[in-house]
Design a protein around this motif. Structure first.
Motif: not given
Lengths: 110, 113
Positions: B10, B104-106, B109, B40-43, B37, B91, B35
């Motif tokens: 974060y 993928f990693g976590p 944010r 509410g959307q995809g990456p 993201q 991401l 990526y």
């Protein structure tokens, strides 16, 4: 890459099989069907992929119709931890990136 | 086997400040992806590396975003200066080759105030 259509949301009872549909009517012969899921606040997690034949691994089963225009991801015994957004992605063999749609938000209810 | 590692998880910054994200891919994975993201959307792909070479950066806003992958392992994504609209999850993913399964990693944010 072909586009996919998924229902925006689904519910399933804990312990039951969760069947997530995906339409990919414009899929071409060299395109694979991939499934990822994304649990809240985590990165997407690879589940399974297939080309023509049905596939099964420790997480799920993938059923692809004979005409390959649709597929179903099956979680055989859903648990609360399976609550996530599930993405169905069609990817050609030569494609270097994943194109994500909106996915299906699956909620597993106790 | 360790997965893709990202840090920080974060980050909160004020607009116009710089920010950097770090990614360590799965050992042996030559291909690395960043990526973006939005909520509410995809990456969406920002940039892809084959070893140390950026082979697809067409979606990277080059006026404020930059990335590097020195020695073909770890990668850093930088934003300078950050804008309010950059608030999102960033991401990182890796694969053994450009046609192989991506892991993928976590994510990091980012919140820009």
């Amino acid at each position: 890459d072909a586009k996919t259509t998924q229902p925006p949301s689904m519910d399933c009872a804990e312990g039951r099989a969760a069947n997530l549909p995906c339409n990919h009517s414009t899929i071409s012969g060299n395109e694979y069907v991939y499934w990822y899921r994304q649990i809240h606040s985590q990165g997407p997690q690879y589940i399974i992929h297939g080309l023509k034949n049905n596939e099964t691994n420790e997480m799920a089963s993938l059923i692809i119709t004979e005409d390959r225009k649709s597929s179903t991801l099956i979680l055989p015994h859903a648990t609360l931890r399976d609550t996530a957004v599930y993405y169905c992605i069609v990817r050609s063999q030569g494609a270097q990136k994943l194109v994500f749609g909106q996915g299906t938000r699956l909620t597993i209810n106790p | 086997e360790a997965g893709v590692v990202q840090s920080p998880r974060y980050k909160i910054i004020e607009k116009k400040q710089p920010v950097a994200f770090w990614c360590n891919p799965i050992s042996g994975h030559n291909t690395l992806y960043w990526y973006l993201q939005n909520l509410g959307q995809g990456p969406e792909l920002l940039i892809r590396y084959e070893n140390e070479e950026a082979v697809d950066d067409s979606q990277l806003p080059k006026d404020r975003f930059s990335a590097e992958r020195l020695k073909g392992v770890d990668s850093t994504l930088k934003i300078q200066p950050a804008e309010l609209g950059d608030s999102a999850v960033y991401l990182c993913a890796s694969s053994q080759g450009q046609r192989e399964t991506q892991y993928f990693g976590p994510g990091t944010r980012l919140l820009v105030l």
